[in-house]
Design an enzyme around this catalytic site. Structure first.
Site, PDB file in Angstrom:
ATOM      1  N   ASP A 212       0.861  -1.187   0.000  1.00 14.22           N
ATOM      2  CA  ASP A 212       0.000   0.000   0.000  1.00 14.22           C
ATOM      3  C   ASP A 212       0.896   1.236   0.000  1.00 14.22           C
ATOM      4  O   ASP A 212       2.129   1.121   0.077  1.00 14.22           O
ATOM      5  CB  ASP A 212      -0.954   0.020   1.194  1.00 14.22           C
ATOM      6  CG  ASP A 212      -2.309   0.647   0.829  1.00 14.22           C
ATOM      7  OD1 ASP A 212      -2.296   1.753   0.232  1.00 14.22           O
ATOM      8  OD2 ASP A 212      -3.359   0.045   1.115  1.00 14.22           O
TER       9      ASP A 212
ATOM     10  N   HIS B 105     -13.288  -0.354  -7.997  1.00 13.58           N
ATOM     11  CA  HIS B 105     -14.465   0.522  -7.997  1.00 13.58           C
ATOM     12  C   HIS B 105     -14.099   1.958  -7.616  1.00 13.58           C
ATOM     13  O   HIS B 105     -14.924   2.864  -7.776  1.00 13.58           O
ATOM     14  CB  HIS B 105     -15.571  -0.038  -7.096  1.00 13.58           C
ATOM     15  CG  HIS B 105     -15.300   0.029  -5.621  1.00 13.58           C
ATOM     16  ND1 HIS B 105     -16.262  -0.261  -4.680  1.00 13.58           N
ATOM     17  CD2 HIS B 105     -14.176   0.334  -4.902  1.00 13.58           C
ATOM     18  CE1 HIS B 105     -15.761  -0.127  -3.471  1.00 13.58           C
ATOM     19  NE2 HIS B 105     -14.502   0.230  -3.577  1.00 13.58           N
TER      20      HIS B 105
END
Length: 392
Positions: A258, A299
């Site tokens: 990340d 998304h």
């Protein structure tokens, strides 16, 4: 009237029976039936008025959270007076009383006598780290964008949102996307990470319905330096930690990737999982892993950005060996259930992103040199899994 009273009583008895059974599947089925019954019983005018009045209670709740009133009520099972809450938090007593009125009516708190407030199960749930962080993040980041969205779309001539600048940038008067905005606000980043982790805790894991043994572990390289699974954009590492718990003897490395601020904020992580700072818009540094896994990532982004992420991943994959897995809602072509439909609107308002159908996922993967192997699904209201490999 007598028949109606009997039917209502029978229904409530059925609800109590389901709750007593502790059967979560049955509870959700009963809840779904209740929602359908409400839709049948509510008049069109009632429905419109409910929607008109829907922003008010959440606004009152956010005010009370920021003032610390909800947290104070939740500290004890004993009731707290308005005077006590005002003294402890510094908020005006009359303001507290007014803001708590709709929350009492909704069961968020319980007014047991005049201006005496006790916590309910909802109060206690609200002060959980994930939900408290999530509520503050959603109200500060998403609600402003959602309120502004109709006016933003009007300015664009009601064009579909396909990338920045979008409703979020317009509402917050920024050129930053939401993640850049969060990096500049560390306390809100903490709220967001807590929200994402908490959101994942009660959801069914992808390996509960995906054939891990046959598809990933069978044929995986046994070399300890080989990488079995990379959780890309995996936040605080909840998913990959759960995978390790389920498959503690699985061969190979487990890697959590990340952005630097996220990795730096990770507080607890099993030693088996390696932490790696990585931006998925850059080339993937780990080559030839057995599985490249993304949860709730695509998304967040436009089609063009999704293709960039997928291409960076595809270039690191080994033909005939590497798998790409995407845990996402996969929308049906029609009659989308309410939660994923609302989530799609949220993605548009906050991230210029979208939830996608099978056809839309297939098109993204094809554009990045990948192909769908299978759409794994256990229901339209639950995240599914998209399994993909390199095109031959």
């Amino acid at each position: 009237m007598a028949n109606a009273e009997k039917s209502s009583g029978d229904f409530l008895e059925a609800v109590q029976s389901v709750l007593a059974s502790k059967d979560e599947t049955a509870r959700k089925q009963m809840f779904g039936a209740t929602m359908r019954a409400m839709a049948m019983l509510e008049s069109p005018v009632d429905t419109v008025w409910r929607m008109i009045m829907s922003p008010h209670a959440p606004s009152a709740l956010m005010s009370l959270i920021k003032a610390g009133v909800i947290q104070e009520i939740a500290k004890s099972d004993s009731p707290s007076s308005a005077d006590h809450l005002a003294n402890v938090t510094g908020a005006d007593r009359l303001l507290i009383v007014r803001l708590l009125r709709p929350l009492n009516a909704l069961g968020v708190v319980k007014e047991i006598s005049q201006e005496e407030y006790a916590p309910t199960a909802i109060t206690k749930a609200l002060v959980d780290r994930a939900l408290l962080g999530g509520y503050q993040f959603m109200f500060s980041g998403a609600t402003r964008s959602l309120v502004n969205m109709p006016f933003y779309l009007e300015k664009t001539g009601f064009k579909n949102v396909e990338g920045p600048p979008g409703p979020f940038q317009d509402a917050h008067d920024t050129d930053d996307n939401m993640f850049q905005w969060l990096i500049k606000d560390p306390p809100m980043m903490v709220n967001f990470n807590a929200f994402m982790t908490g959101q994942r805790v009660d959801r069914k894991q992808w390996f509960d319905f995906f054939d891990v043994e046959d598809i990933l572990l069978n044929g995986a390289k046994m070399d300890p330096d080989a990488t079995l699974l990379i959780d890309i954009g995996g936040g605080e590492g909840h998913d990959i930690s759960e995978f390790h718990k389920r498959y503690p003897d699985a061969p190979g490395r487990l890697v959590l990737q990340d952005l630097p601020p996220v990795i730096d904020s990770v507080q607890e992580l099993t030693p088996k999982v390696e932490r790696q700072k990585y931006d998925f818009f850059q080339p993937q540094p780990v080559k030839g892993a057995r599985c490249y896994y993304f949860r709730s990532i695509f998304h967040d982004w436009s089609d063009a950005d999704c293709i960039r992420i997928l291409k960076n991943t595809a270039e690191a994959m080994t033909p005939g060996y590497s798998k790409l897995l995407m845990s996402e809602f996969v929308l049906p072509a029609s009659n989308t259930p309410l939660y994923p439909a609302l989530l799609d609107i949220n993605m548009m308002a906050v991230l210029n992103g979208m939830e996608r159908t099978e056809a839309q996922f297939s098109n993204l993967l094809d554009a990045a040199g990948l192909k769908v192997v299978k759409f794994w699904s256990i229901g339209a209201e639950i995240e599914g899994l998209v399994e993909a490999v390199l095109k031959s």
